[in-house]
Design a protein around this motif. Structure first.
Motif, PDB file in Angstrom:
ATOM      1  N   GLU A 210       1.592  -6.398  -3.371  1.00 53.22           N
ATOM      2  CA  GLU A 210       2.027  -5.438  -2.363  1.00 53.22           C
ATOM      3  C   GLU A 210       1.529  -5.756  -0.964  1.00 53.22           C
ATOM      4  OE1 GLU A 210       1.485  -1.423  -3.464  1.00 53.22           O
ATOM      5  OE2 GLU A 210       2.711  -1.604  -5.258  1.00 53.22           O
ATOM      6  N   SER A 211       0.259  -6.170  -0.821  1.00 52.72           N
ATOM      7  CA  SER A 211      -0.328  -6.375   0.499  1.00 52.72           C
ATOM      8  C   SER A 211      -1.562  -7.237   0.355  1.00 52.72           C
ATOM      9  CB  SER A 211      -0.700  -5.026   1.127  1.00 52.72           C
ATOM     10  OG  SER A 211      -1.570  -5.215   2.236  1.00 52.72           O
ATOM     11  N   THR A 214      -4.620  -5.196  -0.395  1.00 47.24           N
ATOM     12  CA  THR A 214      -4.668  -4.443  -1.643  1.00 47.24           C
ATOM     13  C   THR A 214      -5.441  -5.227  -2.701  1.00 47.24           C
ATOM     14  OG1 THR A 214      -2.536  -3.415  -1.170  1.00 47.24           O
ATOM     15  CG2 THR A 214      -3.281  -3.358  -3.453  1.00 47.24           C
ATOM     16  N   LEU A 248      -4.726   0.526  -7.883  1.00 43.14           N
ATOM     17  CA  LEU A 248      -4.565  -0.139  -6.596  1.00 43.14           C
ATOM     18  C   LEU A 248      -5.639   0.354  -5.646  1.00 43.14           C
ATOM     19  CD1 LEU A 248      -0.692  -0.104  -6.068  1.00 43.14           C
ATOM     20  CD2 LEU A 248      -2.118  -1.889  -7.081  1.00 43.14           C
ATOM     21  N   GLU A 250      -8.034  -0.382  -1.822  1.00 42.50           N
ATOM     22  CA  GLU A 250      -8.190  -1.079  -0.556  1.00 42.50           C
ATOM     23  C   GLU A 250      -9.222  -2.192  -0.728  1.00 42.50           C
ATOM     24  OE1 GLU A 250      -6.272  -0.451   1.963  1.00 42.50           O
ATOM     25  OE2 GLU A 250      -5.323   1.273   0.991  1.00 42.50           O
ATOM     26  N   GLU A 251      -9.260  -3.114   0.231  1.00 39.20           N
ATOM     27  CA  GLU A 251     -10.092  -4.305   0.042  1.00 39.20           C
ATOM     28  C   GLU A 251     -11.578  -3.995  -0.039  1.00 39.20           C
ATOM     29  OE1 GLU A 251      -9.484  -6.980   3.258  1.00 39.20           O
ATOM     30  OE2 GLU A 251      -9.639  -5.436   4.778  1.00 39.20           O
TER      31      GLU A 251
END
Length: 295
Positions: A210-211, A214, A248, A250-251
């Motif tokens: 997705e990113s 992510t 999922l 965040e980093e």
């Protein structure tokens, strides 16, 4: 009583010595006192002969053919066990669920990385923070978060980037969801539960779709459908918190339910001269090239 500090001290000395057999004997004794008898016997067998790969007793490994050594054995077949005498991790050779190609087989750790292993990595790894425009948490790659953690428990509450740095330091990669799918299809249920115990999730080494910001953590409940929404998972009996797609992140998220495991591709093997660099840090002293000399 768990001899946690002794185990970590002996492991640190062993790695710093270049995996010297005498240090291996002392570490094997500490492993035995910590209740890790099978690991202790495997390391002691290796220490007796030095740097050669040695055969281990199948009685210790549920009848499986097993080896101990610094690198994976070339003659192995799926189901064989390699006790990695550097990371001190038992790895099982798993055939790919998706292709019969033997080169796609993977060595997967039979249990997640433990707190004592991760703390020694934090103590010995020499890192250089790469300059980026992105924020890095102040507690990144610091040991303070783990001071009260039980030494033999899985290492959790770890940033995914820290897990990547640990894996690279040992010449490995993070196990990914496709590796774990193959393991679940191949292993007996009890063996797979040791690989992914309870409701523990594992950081996914497969790049997220997705990113770039992510991060993905997978548990057994979503191995087949890693991007289902929470509601769908709850309907399937997987009870995670509602409000976001639970796997999922965040980093710079971390969680007490997320650990990680290491993996080595049969085709790629353990690199002789690895370049260990994550998105945020370069590890200057990857441990395997230094096993002949002190770290």
């Amino acid at each position: 009583m768990i001899y946690a500090s002794e185990l970590e001290d002996r492991f640190s000395t062993y790695l710093s010595s270049g995996c010297d057999p005498a240090a291996g004997d002392a570490l094997a004794a500490a492993l035995k006192r910590a209740g890790l008898g099978r690991d202790a016997r495997s390391l002691a067998a290796f220490a007796r002969v030095g740097r050669a790969t040695v055969d281990l007793s199948p009685d210790d490994w549920d009848g499986a053919r097993a080896y101990a050594g610094l690198t994976p054995p070339h003659q192995a077949v799926p189901g064989d066990v390699w006790f990695d005498t550097v990371e001190l991790a038992a790895m099982v050779l798993i055939p790919s669920r998706f292709t019969p190609d033997a080169s796609r087989q993977q060595w997967l750790a039979t249990r997640p990385v433990a707190v004592w292993q991760f703390r020694v990595f934090l103590a010995l790894a020499q890192t250089t923070r790469d300059v980026t425009e992105f924020r890095v948490p102040a507690d990144y790659l610091t040991a303070d978060r783990f001071q009260r953690a039980a030494s033999l428990d899985p290492a959790t509450d770890v940033y995914q980037d820290e897990a990547l740095a640990y894996s690279g330091w040992f010449g490995k990669v993070l196990a990914g969801r496709f590796d774990l799918q193959s393991a679940r299809a191949f292993l007996a249920a009890d063996d797979f539960r040791r690989m992914m115990p309870g409701l523990l999730r594992l950081w996914d080494g497969t790049p997220p779709p997705e990113s770039e910001f992510t991060r993905v953590a997978v548990g057994e409940g979503e191995l087949e459908h890693p991007y289902l929404a929470d509601l769908e998972l709850r309907e399937r009996g997987v009870n995670y918190k509602v409000g976001r797609r639970h796997n999922l992140f965040e980093e710079w998220d971390r969680d007490r339910t997320i650990g990680f495991s290491t993996c080595v591709g049969r085709r790629s093997g353990v690199p002789k001269n690895p370049s260990v660099r994550t998105a945020f840090v370069t590890v200057r002293n990857p441990i395997r090239p230094g096993i002949a000399t002190p770290c």
